[in-house]
Design a protein around this motif. Structure first.
Motif, PDB file in Angstrom:
ATOM      1  N   UNK A  52       1.030  -1.203  -0.168  1.00  0.00           N
ATOM      2  CA  UNK A  52       0.207   0.057  -0.198  1.00  0.00           C
ATOM      3  C   UNK A  52       0.507   1.601   0.064  1.00  0.00           C
ATOM      4  N   UNK A  53       0.981   2.779  -0.346  1.00  0.00           N
ATOM      5  CA  UNK A  53       1.345   3.776  -0.453  1.00  0.00           C
ATOM      6  C   UNK A  53       1.789   3.600   0.950  1.00  0.00           C
ATOM      7  N   UNK A  54       2.272   4.855   1.144  1.00  0.00           N
ATOM      8  CA  UNK A  54       3.211   4.572   2.388  1.00  0.00           C
ATOM      9  C   UNK A  54       2.183   5.455   2.550  1.00  0.00           C
ATOM     10  N   UNK A  55       2.174   6.455   1.969  1.00  0.00           N
ATOM     11  CA  UNK A  55       0.852   7.458   2.796  1.00  0.00           C
ATOM     12  C   UNK A  55      -0.519   6.989   3.404  1.00  0.00           C
ATOM     13  N   UNK A  56      -0.938   6.029   2.658  1.00  0.00           N
ATOM     14  CA  UNK A  56      -2.561   5.405   3.377  1.00  0.00           C
ATOM     15  C   UNK A  56      -1.155   4.696   4.852  1.00  0.00           C
ATOM     16  N   UNK A  57      -0.484   3.896   4.794  1.00  0.00           N
ATOM     17  CA  UNK A  57       0.151   3.358   5.811  1.00  0.00           C
ATOM     18  C   UNK A  57      -0.345   4.013   6.743  1.00  0.00           C
ATOM     19  N   UNK A  58       0.768   5.178   6.745  1.00  0.00           N
ATOM     20  CA  UNK A  58       0.365   6.484   7.587  1.00  0.00           C
ATOM     21  C   UNK A  58      -0.663   6.634   8.492  1.00  0.00           C
ATOM     22  N   UNK A  59      -1.385   6.754   7.660  1.00  0.00           N
ATOM     23  CA  UNK A  59      -2.315   7.055   7.760  1.00  0.00           C
ATOM     24  C   UNK A  59      -3.339   6.380   8.458  1.00  0.00           C
ATOM     25  N   UNK A  60      -3.113   5.132   8.118  1.00  0.00           N
ATOM     26  CA  UNK A  60      -3.332   3.885   9.055  1.00  0.00           C
ATOM     27  C   UNK A  60      -2.964   3.642  10.876  1.00  0.00           C
ATOM     28  N   UNK A  61      -1.621   4.451  10.506  1.00  0.00           N
ATOM     29  CA  UNK A  61      -0.979   4.479  11.869  1.00  0.00           C
ATOM     30  C   UNK A  61      -1.615   5.461  12.744  1.00  0.00           C
ATOM     31  N   UNK A  62      -1.851   7.220  12.380  1.00  0.00           N
ATOM     32  CA  UNK A  62      -2.244   7.554  13.037  1.00  0.00           C
ATOM     33  C   UNK A  62      -3.811   7.367  13.186  1.00  0.00           C
ATOM     34  N   UNK A  64      -4.896   4.625  14.552  1.00  0.00           N
ATOM     35  CA  UNK A  64      -5.127   3.866  15.409  1.00  0.00           C
ATOM     36  C   UNK A  64      -5.049   2.194  15.319  1.00  0.00           C
ATOM     37  N   UNK A  65      -5.679   1.916  13.980  1.00  0.00           N
ATOM     38  CA  UNK A  65      -6.288   0.577  12.766  1.00  0.00           C
ATOM     39  C   UNK A  65      -4.493  -0.203  12.712  1.00  0.00           C
ATOM     40  N   UNK A  66      -3.404   0.096  13.009  1.00  0.00           N
ATOM     41  CA  UNK A  66      -2.460  -0.221  12.441  1.00  0.00           C
ATOM     42  C   UNK A  66      -1.854   0.264  13.709  1.00  0.00           C
ATOM     43  N   UNK A  67      -0.776  -1.492  14.718  1.00  0.00           N
ATOM     44  CA  UNK A  67      -0.099  -0.454  16.101  1.00  0.00           C
ATOM     45  C   UNK A  67       1.341  -0.906  15.747  1.00  0.00           C
ATOM     46  N   UNK A  68       1.413  -0.419  15.511  1.00  0.00           N
ATOM     47  CA  UNK A  68       3.621  -1.498  16.065  1.00  0.00           C
ATOM     48  C   UNK A  68       4.258  -2.063  17.066  1.00  0.00           C
ATOM     49  N   UNK A  69       5.022  -3.437  17.104  1.00  0.00           N
ATOM     50  CA  UNK A  69       4.880  -3.133  18.453  1.00  0.00           C
ATOM     51  C   UNK A  69       5.990  -2.762  19.079  1.00  0.00           C
TER      52      UNK A  69
END
Length: 69
Positions: A52-62, A64-69
């Motif tokens: 997925x585009x990096x901007x979309x990944x960063x949106x998911x992070x912001x 909170x639907x993707x959470x990194x360990x």
């Protein structure tokens, strides 16, 4: 280098010109590139991968639907 993360909400990707597909909630592996994030999930017998585009990944992070360990 891949990082461990988890999906906790609605994270979608598009396979080609097809419909949006939901990545199931649970553990994922993320490998970042300059312009995209490669996401892998599933069990040992059935691994799925998408980019997925990096901007979309960063949106998911912001969101909170993707959470990194």
């Amino acid at each position: 280098m891949a990082a461990n993360a988890k999906v906790t909400g609605n994270v979608e990707y598009r396979a080609g010109d097809g419909p949006l597909i939901l990545i199931p909630q649970g553990p994922i592996e993320v490998e970042l590139a300059p312009d995209s994030a490669v996401i892998s999930w599933g069990d040992a017998g059935n691994i799925q991968t998408t980019a997925i585009p990096l901007a979309e990944y960063q949106r998911y992070l912001s969101e909170g639907v993707i959470q990194t360990d």
